[in-house]
Structures are given as structure tokens and as C-alpha cells.
Design a protein around this motif. Structure first.
Motif, PDB file in Angstrom:
ATOM      1  N   LEU A 137    -144.799 -79.006  62.063  1.00  0.00           N
ATOM      2  CA  LEU A 137    -143.381 -79.142  62.407  1.00  0.00           C
ATOM      3  C   LEU A 137    -142.951 -80.609  62.374  1.00  0.00           C
ATOM      4  O   LEU A 137    -141.874 -80.938  61.863  1.00  0.00           O
ATOM      5  CB  LEU A 137    -143.108 -78.545  63.778  1.00  0.00           C
ATOM      6  CG  LEU A 137    -143.134 -77.017  63.854  1.00  0.00           C
ATOM      7  CD1 LEU A 137    -143.063 -76.557  65.303  1.00  0.00           C
ATOM      8  CD2 LEU A 137    -141.999 -76.430  63.050  1.00  0.00           C
ATOM      9  N   LYS A 138    -143.781 -81.494  62.925  1.00  0.00           N
ATOM     10  CA  LYS A 138    -143.443 -82.920  62.929  1.00  0.00           C
ATOM     11  C   LYS A 138    -143.396 -83.477  61.507  1.00  0.00           C
ATOM     12  O   LYS A 138    -142.531 -84.287  61.176  1.00  0.00           O
ATOM     13  CB  LYS A 138    -144.456 -83.717  63.757  1.00  0.00           C
ATOM     14  CG  LYS A 138    -144.428 -83.411  65.217  1.00  0.00           C
ATOM     15  CD  LYS A 138    -143.130 -83.867  65.847  1.00  0.00           C
ATOM     16  CE  LYS A 138    -143.131 -83.592  67.335  1.00  0.00           C
ATOM     17  NZ  LYS A 138    -141.884 -83.963  67.973  1.00  0.00           N
TER      18      LYS A 138
ATOM     19  N   THR B 123    -152.344 -78.510  62.962  1.00  0.00           N
ATOM     20  CA  THR B 123    -151.815 -77.579  63.964  1.00  0.00           C
ATOM     21  C   THR B 123    -150.352 -77.270  63.638  1.00  0.00           C
ATOM     22  O   THR B 123    -149.713 -77.935  62.822  1.00  0.00           O
ATOM     23  CB  THR B 123    -151.900 -78.185  65.378  1.00  0.00           C
ATOM     24  OG1 THR B 123    -151.048 -79.335  65.418  1.00  0.00           O
ATOM     25  CG2 THR B 123    -153.323 -78.563  65.729  1.00  0.00           C
ATOM     26  N   GLU B 124    -149.821 -76.282  64.312  1.00  0.00           N
ATOM     27  CA  GLU B 124    -148.424 -75.888  64.114  1.00  0.00           C
ATOM     28  C   GLU B 124    -147.490 -77.041  64.477  1.00  0.00           C
ATOM     29  O   GLU B 124    -146.507 -77.308  63.788  1.00  0.00           O
ATOM     30  CB  GLU B 124    -148.107 -74.647  64.964  1.00  0.00           C
ATOM     31  CG  GLU B 124    -146.742 -74.058  64.697  1.00  0.00           C
ATOM     32  CD  GLU B 124    -146.611 -73.463  63.304  1.00  0.00           C
ATOM     33  OE1 GLU B 124    -145.475 -73.492  62.768  1.00  0.00           O
ATOM     34  OE2 GLU B 124    -147.604 -72.988  62.756  1.00  0.00           O
ATOM     35  N   THR B 125    -147.815 -77.760  65.555  1.00  0.00           N
ATOM     36  CA  THR B 125    -146.999 -78.894  65.976  1.00  0.00           C
ATOM     37  C   THR B 125    -147.014 -79.999  64.929  1.00  0.00           C
ATOM     38  O   THR B 125    -145.971 -80.590  64.622  1.00  0.00           O
ATOM     39  CB  THR B 125    -147.513 -79.449  67.320  1.00  0.00           C
ATOM     40  OG1 THR B 125    -147.571 -78.386  68.263  1.00  0.00           O
ATOM     41  CG2 THR B 125    -146.616 -80.539  67.847  1.00  0.00           C
ATOM     42  N   GLN B 126    -148.192 -80.277  64.356  1.00  0.00           N
ATOM     43  CA  GLN B 126    -148.281 -81.300  63.319  1.00  0.00           C
ATOM     44  C   GLN B 126    -147.446 -80.915  62.104  1.00  0.00           C
ATOM     45  O   GLN B 126    -146.759 -81.754  61.520  1.00  0.00           O
ATOM     46  CB  GLN B 126    -149.740 -81.518  62.901  1.00  0.00           C
ATOM     47  CG  GLN B 126    -150.555 -82.255  63.927  1.00  0.00           C
ATOM     48  CD  GLN B 126    -152.030 -82.311  63.545  1.00  0.00           C
ATOM     49  OE1 GLN B 126    -152.559 -81.366  62.952  1.00  0.00           O
ATOM     50  NE2 GLN B 126    -152.670 -83.412  63.886  1.00  0.00           N
TER      51      GLN B 126
END
Length: 83
Positions: free
Chosen positions: A47-48, A42-45
Motif C-alpha cells: 500500500l505504501k 507485506t500488505e502495508t508495504q
């Protein structure tokens, strides 16, 4: 996940084949490798992961600089004591 007290060769950490050994909350455990997935992150993954890479890189530079400073200070102290 399985716990064990004393295996045939004692506790271990790391990967051996498809088994991972570790110490968790003071207990020696064995667990299987996680399954590989074909899902896109995902986009959040993403970014992290990028943040973690950046922090790890900065930490590496910081440790290198700190090591240089402490090495210089230690050699200067030893040089003063030798005189």
C-alpha cells in the motif's frame, strides 16, 4: 557504515560496485549495498509503495503544469519589456 574525511578522490555519492557513498548529517559516509531478500512484501508495504507511486506521478504532472505557467508568464513579461 564507515565515515571518512578525505578519500583518495574525495567524497562521492552514489553507487560504485558494492559500495554506496552518501552524505549523512554533514558527514561523508560509505556503506555496503543492502542484501536482496526473497521475502514477499507485506500488505502495508504494498500500500505504501502504491501511495508513493501515485504521489510521485501527481508531483510530476504538477511540476510540468507549473513549468508551463511560469514559462508563459516569463515570456509575456519579456515581450512587454521589449515593446
Amino acid at each position: 557504515m564507515g565515515t571518512y574525511n578525505k578519500g583518495i578522490l574525495g567524497p562521492f555519492s552514489g553507487k560504485v560496485g558494492t559500495v554506496v557513498g552518501a552524505n549523512w548529517r554533514g558527514k561523508d559516509i560509505m556503506r555496503s549495498l543492502p542484501k536482496k531478500t526473497n521475502r514477499t512484501p507485506t500488505e502495508t508495504q504494498l500500500l505504501k509503495r502504491q501511495l508513493f507511486t501515485t504521489v510521485a506521478g501527481e508531483h510530476k504532472v504538477f511540476r510540468f503544469k507549473l513549468n508551463q505557467l511560469t514559462t508563459k508568464n516569463l515570456t509575456a513579461k519579456h515581450a512587454k519589456k521589449a515593446q
